[in-house]
Scaffold this motif. Structure first.
Motif, PDB file in Angstrom:
ATOM      1  N   THR A   7       0.826  -1.194   0.000  1.00 53.25           N
ATOM      2  CA  THR A   7       0.000   0.000   0.000  1.00 53.25           C
ATOM      3  C   THR A   7       0.866   1.250   0.000  1.00 53.25           C
ATOM      4  N   LEU A   8       0.232   2.389  -0.215  1.00 51.28           N
ATOM      5  CA  LEU A   8       0.947   3.661  -0.191  1.00 51.28           C
ATOM      6  C   LEU A   8       1.627   3.869   1.154  1.00 51.28           C
ATOM      7  N   GLN A   9       0.902   3.640   2.247  1.00 46.82           N
ATOM      8  CA  GLN A   9       1.497   3.876   3.564  1.00 46.82           C
ATOM      9  C   GLN A   9       2.618   2.887   3.864  1.00 46.82           C
ATOM     10  N   GLU A  10       2.485   1.651   3.425  1.00 50.14           N
ATOM     11  CA  GLU A  10       3.578   0.682   3.594  1.00 50.14           C
ATOM     12  C   GLU A  10       4.830   1.126   2.832  1.00 50.14           C
ATOM     13  N   MET A  11       4.630   1.658   1.655  1.00 46.13           N
ATOM     14  CA  MET A  11       5.777   2.121   0.852  1.00 46.13           C
ATOM     15  C   MET A  11       6.468   3.302   1.530  1.00 46.13           C
ATOM     16  N   VAL A  12       5.691   4.261   1.995  1.00 46.78           N
ATOM     17  CA  VAL A  12       6.286   5.440   2.623  1.00 46.78           C
ATOM     18  C   VAL A  12       6.994   5.055   3.918  1.00 46.78           C
ATOM     19  N   LYS A  13       6.378   4.186   4.705  1.00 43.30           N
ATOM     20  CA  LYS A  13       7.014   3.745   5.954  1.00 43.30           C
ATOM     21  C   LYS A  13       8.339   3.046   5.667  1.00 43.30           C
ATOM     22  N   ALA A  14       8.383   2.205   4.630  1.00 39.52           N
ATOM     23  CA  ALA A  14       9.621   1.513   4.275  1.00 39.52           C
ATOM     24  C   ALA A  14      10.686   2.503   3.830  1.00 39.52           C
ATOM     25  N   ALA A  15      10.280   3.520   3.079  1.00 45.04           N
ATOM     26  CA  ALA A  15      11.229   4.546   2.651  1.00 45.04           C
ATOM     27  C   ALA A  15      11.801   5.296   3.843  1.00 45.04           C
ATOM     28  N   ALA A  16      10.942   5.596   4.814  1.00 47.81           N
ATOM     29  CA  ALA A  16      11.411   6.273   6.030  1.00 47.81           C
ATOM     30  C   ALA A  16      12.371   5.384   6.803  1.00 47.81           C
ATOM     31  N   ASP A  17      12.056   4.098   6.898  1.00 47.32           N
ATOM     32  CA  ASP A  17      12.918   3.160   7.610  1.00 47.32           C
ATOM     33  C   ASP A  17      14.286   3.033   6.949  1.00 47.32           C
ATOM     34  N   LYS A  18      14.338   3.249   5.627  1.00 46.28           N
ATOM     35  CA  LYS A  18      15.606   3.175   4.905  1.00 46.28           C
ATOM     36  C   LYS A  18      16.366   4.496   4.919  1.00 46.28           C
ATOM     37  N   GLY A  19      15.800   5.508   5.574  1.00 46.41           N
ATOM     38  CA  GLY A  19      16.501   6.772   5.721  1.00 46.41           C
ATOM     39  C   GLY A  19      16.407   7.701   4.535  1.00 46.41           C
ATOM     40  N   LEU A  20      15.441   7.483   3.645  1.00 45.50           N
ATOM     41  CA  LEU A  20      15.272   8.398   2.514  1.00 45.50           C
ATOM     42  C   LEU A  20      14.683   9.722   2.986  1.00 45.50           C
ATOM     43  N   LYS A  21      14.896  10.746   2.189  1.00 45.00           N
ATOM     44  CA  LYS A  21      14.274  12.045   2.440  1.00 45.00           C
ATOM     45  C   LYS A  21      13.068  12.276   1.539  1.00 45.00           C
ATOM     46  N   LEU A  22      13.040  11.603   0.394  1.00 45.56           N
ATOM     47  CA  LEU A  22      11.983  11.822  -0.598  1.00 45.56           C
ATOM     48  C   LEU A  22      11.631  10.501  -1.252  1.00 45.56           C
ATOM     49  N   LEU A  23      10.335  10.239  -1.356  1.00 45.63           N
ATOM     50  CA  LEU A  23       9.828   9.076  -2.074  1.00 45.63           C
ATOM     51  C   LEU A  23       8.854   9.549  -3.143  1.00 45.63           C
ATOM     52  N   GLY A  24       9.018   9.047  -4.338  1.00 44.65           N
ATOM     53  CA  GLY A  24       8.039   9.271  -5.397  1.00 44.65           C
ATOM     54  C   GLY A  24       7.252   7.996  -5.637  1.00 44.65           C
TER      55      GLY A  24
END
Length: 240
Positions: free
Chosen positions: A20-37
């Motif tokens: 899901t969108l929220q799963e993707m954003v949470k994973a990006a945050a966990d990986k230390g990204l600043k921006l997810l598209g």
């Protein structure tokens, strides 16, 4: 190499992805990204988003779990004229616009005709990024495309997913090596794309980085290393 962003990803809304969108954003945050598209497939891909999905993007917060979110589309290039399967009304609703060739909805031409269509898309002021130009779906001449990308500040993607051995895209490796060598020669920035269809693959660039190393491609020309550099090159302000 420090990675700050991944801007080519898909959620379950694309019809053949698994998070899901929220799963993707949470994973990006966990990986230390600043921006997810998140760039869902447009309607030319079977089972993907209907236009109303993109009409409703305004309701989604652009800050989530401590990182910035950009919502857009991976728009299909349909033919050798560079026709897109999304009109200007919908293009204007997107934070980020990627365009690419997919076998399910592309009418092939000669390499020269395919190349001219791609140059037309690279020159389209709406388009920020060309997805997986080197995956071999269409035969292309890369030098004119690289020169057009430099002129129009359009980013060519080195797509990690197309380089996976289990994708059996035999032309992807040599094509992407050629793109990197040409971009190095002409000093044209590129962007690495995970093309993640599940949260675990966000910012996974292992195969792409092998080619970066092989070509000794300058880190300064890789847009994933700085959100500020990425925004400035494409002329995109914060989505807050």
């Amino acid at each position: 190499m420090k990675i700050e962003l991944d801007v080519h990803t898909h959620t379950i809304a694309s019809g053949h992805a698994f998070s899901t969108l929220q799963e993707m954003v949470k994973a990006a945050a966990d990986k230390g990204l600043k921006l997810l598209g998140i760039t869902e497939h447009s309607s030319g891909i079977p089972g993907s988003c209907s236009p109303i999905y993109f009409r409703n993007l305004y309701i989604v917060p652009r800050q989530m779990y401590g990182i910035e979110l950009m919502l857009g589309a991976e728009i299909n290039i349909l033919d050798t004229e560079g026709t897109l399967d999304m009109d200007e009304n919908y293009l204007n609703m997107l934070d980020l616009r990627i365009a690419g060739i997919h076998s399910l909805c592309y009418t092939q031409g000669t390499p020269e005709e395919n190349t001219q269509g791609m140059v037309n898309v690279v020159s389209n002021p709406y388009i920020h990024i060309i997805s997986h130009p080197g995956d071999g779906t269409a035969r292309l001449l890369f030098e004119p495309i690289v020169k057009a990308a430099k002129e129009h500040h359009t980013l060519l993607e080195i797509n990690n997913s197309s380089l996976r051995p289990n994708r059996h895209k035999v032309e992807a490796r040599p094509n992407n090596l050629e793109i990197l060598r040409l971009c190095k020669q002409y000093e044209v920035p590129v962007i690495l794309g995970s093309d993640a269809h599940i949260s675990f693959d966000i910012a996974t660039y292992n195969f792409a980085l092998e080619l970066v190393q092989e070509t000794e491609f300058p880190e300064g020309l890789i847009m994933n290393t700085s959100v500020e550099k990425f925004r400035k090159y494409l002329g995109i302000g914060p989505q807050i």
